[in-house]
Design an enzyme around this catalytic site. Structure first.
Site, short mmCIF file in Angstrom:
data_model
loop_
_atom_site.label_atom_id
_atom_site.label_comp_id
_atom_site.label_asym_id
_atom_site.label_seq_id
_atom_site.Cartn_x
_atom_site.Cartn_y
_atom_site.Cartn_z
N LYS A 149 22.26 22.66 11.26
CA LYS A 149 21.88 22.01 10.01
C LYS A 149 21.78 20.48 10.20
O LYS A 149 22.24 19.95 11.23
CB LYS A 149 22.92 22.37 8.94
CG LYS A 149 22.92 23.87 8.58
CD LYS A 149 24.05 24.17 7.60
CE LYS A 149 24.00 25.60 7.09
NZ LYS A 149 25.11 25.88 6.14
N TYR A 171 17.22 30.36 1.34
CA TYR A 171 18.46 30.48 0.55
C TYR A 171 18.22 31.14 -0.81
O TYR A 171 19.00 30.92 -1.73
CB TYR A 171 19.10 29.10 0.38
CG TYR A 171 19.89 28.66 1.60
CD1 TYR A 171 20.90 29.46 2.14
CD2 TYR A 171 19.64 27.43 2.20
CE1 TYR A 171 21.62 29.05 3.26
CE2 TYR A 171 20.37 27.02 3.33
CZ TYR A 171 21.37 27.84 3.84
OH TYR A 171 22.09 27.44 4.94
N PHE A 222 26.25 25.66 -6.34
CA PHE A 222 26.00 24.77 -5.18
C PHE A 222 24.55 24.80 -4.72
O PHE A 222 24.18 24.10 -3.76
CB PHE A 222 26.94 25.15 -4.02
CG PHE A 222 26.80 26.56 -3.52
CD1 PHE A 222 25.82 26.90 -2.60
CD2 PHE A 222 27.65 27.57 -3.98
CE1 PHE A 222 25.68 28.21 -2.13
CE2 PHE A 222 27.52 28.88 -3.51
CZ PHE A 222 26.53 29.20 -2.59
N ARG A 224 28.41 34.98 14.34
CA ARG A 224 29.21 34.68 13.14
C ARG A 224 30.66 34.38 13.53
O ARG A 224 31.31 33.52 12.94
CB ARG A 224 29.18 35.86 12.15
CG ARG A 224 27.85 36.08 11.45
CD ARG A 224 27.51 35.05 10.41
NE ARG A 224 28.35 35.09 9.23
CZ ARG A 224 28.06 34.47 8.08
NH1 ARG A 224 26.94 33.77 7.96
NH2 ARG A 224 28.88 34.52 7.08
N THR A 271 32.77 30.22 6.36
CA THR A 271 31.86 29.32 5.64
C THR A 271 32.53 27.98 5.31
O THR A 271 31.93 26.92 5.47
CB THR A 271 31.39 30.01 4.33
OG1 THR A 271 30.79 31.25 4.68
CG2 THR A 271 30.39 29.14 3.58
N ARG A 326 32.65 25.71 13.20
CA ARG A 326 33.00 25.04 11.95
C ARG A 326 34.45 24.57 11.95
O ARG A 326 34.78 23.51 11.41
CB ARG A 326 32.73 25.98 10.77
CG ARG A 326 31.23 26.14 10.46
CD ARG A 326 30.99 27.30 9.52
NE ARG A 326 29.61 27.38 9.07
CZ ARG A 326 29.12 28.44 8.43
NH1 ARG A 326 29.88 29.50 8.19
NH2 ARG A 326 27.85 28.46 8.04
N ASN A 384 28.67 22.09 6.74
CA ASN A 384 29.34 22.97 7.70
C ASN A 384 28.53 23.25 8.98
O ASN A 384 28.67 24.29 9.61
CB ASN A 384 29.81 24.26 7.02
CG ASN A 384 28.68 25.07 6.43
OD1 ASN A 384 27.52 24.67 6.53
ND2 ASN A 384 28.99 26.21 5.84
N HIS A 392 24.11 27.40 10.49
CA HIS A 392 23.82 28.65 9.78
C HIS A 392 23.66 29.76 10.81
O HIS A 392 23.09 29.54 11.88
CB HIS A 392 22.52 28.54 8.97
CG HIS A 392 22.01 29.87 8.51
ND1 HIS A 392 22.43 30.45 7.34
CD2 HIS A 392 21.16 30.77 9.10
CE1 HIS A 392 21.84 31.64 7.21
NE2 HIS A 392 21.07 31.85 8.27
N GLU A 430 15.15 36.58 8.33
CA GLU A 430 15.18 35.15 8.66
C GLU A 430 14.38 34.84 9.91
O GLU A 430 13.67 33.82 9.97
CB GLU A 430 16.65 34.69 8.80
CG GLU A 430 17.35 34.67 7.45
CD GLU A 430 18.86 34.45 7.51
OE1 GLU A 430 19.49 34.46 6.45
OE2 GLU A 430 19.41 34.26 8.62
P1 IDP Z 1 27.37 31.21 5.31
O1 IDP Z 1 26.56 30.01 5.71
O2 IDP Z 1 28.69 31.24 6.00
O3 IDP Z 1 26.62 32.52 5.46
P2 IDP Z 1 26.96 31.49 2.43
O4 IDP Z 1 27.97 32.01 1.48
O5 IDP Z 1 25.78 32.35 2.75
O6 IDP Z 1 27.74 31.05 3.77
O7 IDP Z 1 26.45 30.10 1.86
C1 IDP Z 1 25.33 29.47 2.41
C2 IDP Z 1 25.61 27.99 2.58
O8 IDP Z 1 25.74 27.41 1.27
C3 IDP Z 1 26.92 27.65 3.27
O9 IDP Z 1 26.84 27.67 4.68
C4 IDP Z 1 27.16 26.24 2.75
O10 IDP Z 1 26.32 25.30 3.44
C5 IDP Z 1 26.67 26.36 1.32
N1 IDP Z 1 27.76 26.65 0.39
C6 IDP Z 1 28.32 27.86 0.14
N2 IDP Z 1 29.29 27.76 -0.79
C7 IDP Z 1 29.36 26.45 -1.12
C8 IDP Z 1 30.16 25.70 -2.03
O11 IDP Z 1 31.04 26.22 -2.72
N3 IDP Z 1 29.91 24.36 -2.11
C9 IDP Z 1 28.95 23.74 -1.36
N4 IDP Z 1 28.16 24.41 -0.51
C10 IDP Z 1 28.36 25.74 -0.37
MG MG Z 2 24.98 33.27 4.45
#
Ligand code: IDP
Ligand code: MG
Length: 150
Positions: free
Chosen positions: A9, A49, A57, A85, A91, A102, A112, A115, A126
């Protein structure tokens, strides 16, 4: 072999972590079969997304992902989806174990670093969204018989 989609990212690029992240994937024996460096359009970000649309968010996430260039990759290996993963970690970096990308390089859930696809269907979707068939390279690695018994 299984394939998964991985993206470094904008924060990972800006913090000069491209090499460190790729090193971890390579070291584990995973193989990069496609890679590109690009500025993500709002349209691509929204498509990528779309499952998060409507979440609190979401707007910030689209802004974050389009805020600077990213490295997009297709990574191949045994159980690549789950394996990547695990290397990536939870996350929320506050909950990500030390030793994960992370856990070692990030602080905040909204920044973070990386992805990675979370399941077979999302990986397929994807990879198709980010790469065309002819951008994925079929080749063998010299050490394959040392990484895999068969
Ligand atoms: P992942 O990236 O571990 O699969 P997801 O739940 O799919 O996590 O969320 C996608 C992305 O959205 C996360 O990697 C993060 O960048 C962002 N994200 C998820 N939850 C939050 C939050 O509570 N606050 C801010 N950003 C968030
Ligand atoms: Mg995800």
């Amino acid at each position: 072999m299984e394939r998964t989609f991985v993206m470094i990212k904008p924060d990972g690029v800006q913090r000069r972590l491209i090499g460190k992240v790729i090193e971890r994937l390579e070291q584990s024996g995973l193989k990069i079969v496609a890679m590109k460096f690009l500025h993500v359009s709002k349209q691509l970000a929204e498509k990528h997304y779309e499952m998060h649309k409507g979440k609190p968010f979401y707007d910030g996430l689209i802004k974050y992902i389009t805020s600077g260039p990213v490295v997009a990759m297709v990574v191949e290996g045994l159980n690549a989806i789950e394996r990547v993963r695990m290397l990536v970690g939870a996350t929320d970096p506050q909950k990500a174990a030390p030793g994960t990308i992370r856990g070692d390089y990030a602080q905040h859930i909204g920044r973070n670093i990386i992805h990675a696809s979370d399941a077979k269907e999302t990986a397929e979707k994807e990879i198709k969204l980010w790469f065309s068939e002819n951008e994925i390279v079929d080749y063998s690695m010299a050490d394959e018989s040392w990484v895999y018994e068969k």
